[in-house]
Design a protein around this motif. Structure first.
Motif, mmCIF file in Angstrom:
data_model
loop_
_atom_site.group_PDB
_atom_site.id
_atom_site.type_symbol
_atom_site.label_atom_id
_atom_site.label_comp_id
_atom_site.label_asym_id
_atom_site.label_seq_id
_atom_site.Cartn_x
_atom_site.Cartn_y
_atom_site.Cartn_z
ATOM 1 N N ALA A 17 0.834 -1.206 0.000
ATOM 2 C CA ALA A 17 0.000 0.000 0.000
ATOM 3 C C ALA A 17 0.868 1.254 0.000
ATOM 4 N N PHE A 18 1.975 1.222 0.729
ATOM 5 C CA PHE A 18 2.873 2.369 0.781
ATOM 6 C C PHE A 18 3.515 2.609 -0.591
ATOM 7 N N GLU A 19 3.902 1.528 -1.271
ATOM 8 C CA GLU A 19 4.459 1.660 -2.620
ATOM 9 C C GLU A 19 3.429 2.264 -3.573
ATOM 10 N N LEU A 20 2.172 1.840 -3.458
ATOM 11 C CA LEU A 20 1.100 2.396 -4.285
ATOM 12 C C LEU A 20 0.944 3.894 -4.004
ATOM 13 N N GLN A 21 0.979 4.267 -2.735
ATOM 14 C CA GLN A 21 0.869 5.685 -2.384
ATOM 15 C C GLN A 21 2.008 6.496 -2.994
ATOM 16 N N GLN A 22 3.227 5.974 -2.914
ATOM 17 C CA GLN A 22 4.370 6.692 -3.463
ATOM 18 C C GLN A 22 4.233 6.879 -4.974
ATOM 19 N N ARG A 23 3.746 5.841 -5.663
ATOM 20 C CA ARG A 23 3.536 5.938 -7.110
ATOM 21 C C ARG A 23 2.478 6.994 -7.425
ATOM 22 N N LEU A 24 1.370 6.977 -6.667
ATOM 23 C CA LEU A 24 0.307 7.949 -6.900
ATOM 24 C C LEU A 24 0.762 9.374 -6.587
ATOM 25 N N VAL A 25 1.586 9.534 -5.552
ATOM 26 C CA VAL A 25 2.126 10.864 -5.235
ATOM 27 C C VAL A 25 2.955 11.382 -6.406
ATOM 28 N N GLU A 27 2.739 10.550 -9.575
ATOM 29 C CA GLU A 27 1.842 10.851 -10.685
ATOM 30 C C GLU A 27 1.062 12.140 -10.426
ATOM 31 N N ARG A 28 0.669 12.345 -9.161
ATOM 32 C CA ARG A 28 -0.077 13.568 -8.818
ATOM 33 C C ARG A 28 0.817 14.790 -8.953
ATOM 34 N N LYS A 29 2.064 14.697 -8.484
ATOM 35 C CA LYS A 29 3.008 15.816 -8.603
ATOM 36 C C LYS A 29 3.268 16.175 -10.060
ATOM 37 N N ALA A 30 3.270 15.150 -10.925
ATOM 38 C CA ALA A 30 3.504 15.374 -12.353
ATOM 39 C C ALA A 30 2.248 15.869 -13.066
ATOM 40 N N ASP A 35 -6.456 14.465 -7.617
ATOM 41 C CA ASP A 35 -6.336 14.024 -6.235
ATOM 42 C C ASP A 35 -6.909 12.620 -6.100
ATOM 43 N N GLN A 36 -6.403 11.889 -5.104
ATOM 44 C CA GLN A 36 -6.783 10.494 -4.907
ATOM 45 C C GLN A 36 -7.152 10.247 -3.456
ATOM 46 N N GLY A 90 -8.013 5.519 5.437
ATOM 47 C CA GLY A 90 -8.068 6.400 4.282
ATOM 48 C C GLY A 90 -6.737 7.102 4.094
ATOM 49 N N TYR A 91 -6.206 7.012 2.894
ATOM 50 C CA TYR A 91 -4.957 7.691 2.555
ATOM 51 C C TYR A 91 -5.243 8.734 1.466
ATOM 52 N N PRO A 92 -5.370 10.017 1.855
ATOM 53 C CA PRO A 92 -5.582 11.056 0.843
ATOM 54 C C PRO A 92 -4.265 11.447 0.179
ATOM 55 N N ILE A 93 -4.317 11.654 -1.104
ATOM 56 C CA ILE A 93 -3.168 12.132 -1.871
ATOM 57 C C ILE A 93 -3.677 13.341 -2.639
ATOM 58 N N VAL A 94 -3.376 14.523 -2.114
ATOM 59 C CA VAL A 94 -3.936 15.751 -2.690
ATOM 60 C C VAL A 94 -2.843 16.788 -2.918
ATOM 61 N N ASP A 95 -3.070 17.605 -3.910
ATOM 62 C CA ASP A 95 -2.196 18.736 -4.179
ATOM 63 C C ASP A 95 -2.789 19.929 -3.445
ATOM 64 N N LEU A 96 -2.216 20.284 -2.305
ATOM 65 C CA LEU A 96 -2.765 21.346 -1.479
ATOM 66 C C LEU A 96 -2.727 22.717 -2.151
#
Length: 101
Positions: A17-25, A27-30, A35-36, A90-96
């Motif tokens: 799950a942590f690896e998935l979060q890092q990948r999504l982060v 992709e989100r930064k790029a 947001d996820q 819940g793990y939010p991945i958002v661009d603040l």
């Protein structure tokens, strides 16, 4: 209007799950994805957050192993945290910046 996609992959081992979060982060930064929000649960797991202290872990590695509890140091906040089956996380991945924060 801001967009947030969500995924509910079910039970997932914390490291995966942590690896998935890092990948999504990344992709989100790029700017490749909106947001996820990940909603999932973990098998019996204890994490040690970046501000945590090992002395707050009251069980030895041997006891954790015998009980089938995984242990992960992580760069997320918090101290010692238990995650277990049926406990929705819940793990939010958002661009603040888009939220004006």
């Amino acid at each position: 209007m801001l967009k947030c996609d969500w995924q509910q992959p079910g039970r997932m081992e914390y490291g995966r799950a942590f690896e998935l979060q890092q990948r999504l982060v990344a992709e989100r930064k790029a700017g490749e994805i909106p947001d996820q929000l990940l909603l999932l649960d973990h098998p019996h797991t204890i994490t040690l957050g970046r501000n945590g202290h090992m002395e707050n872990l009251l069980a030895s590695e041997e006891v954790l192993t015998r009980a089938g509890v995984a242990f992960y140091p992580t760069d997320r906040g918090g101290d010692i945290t238990y995650h277990g089956p049926g406990q929705m996380v819940g793990y939010p991945i958002v661009d603040l910046r888009e939220w004006k924060r």
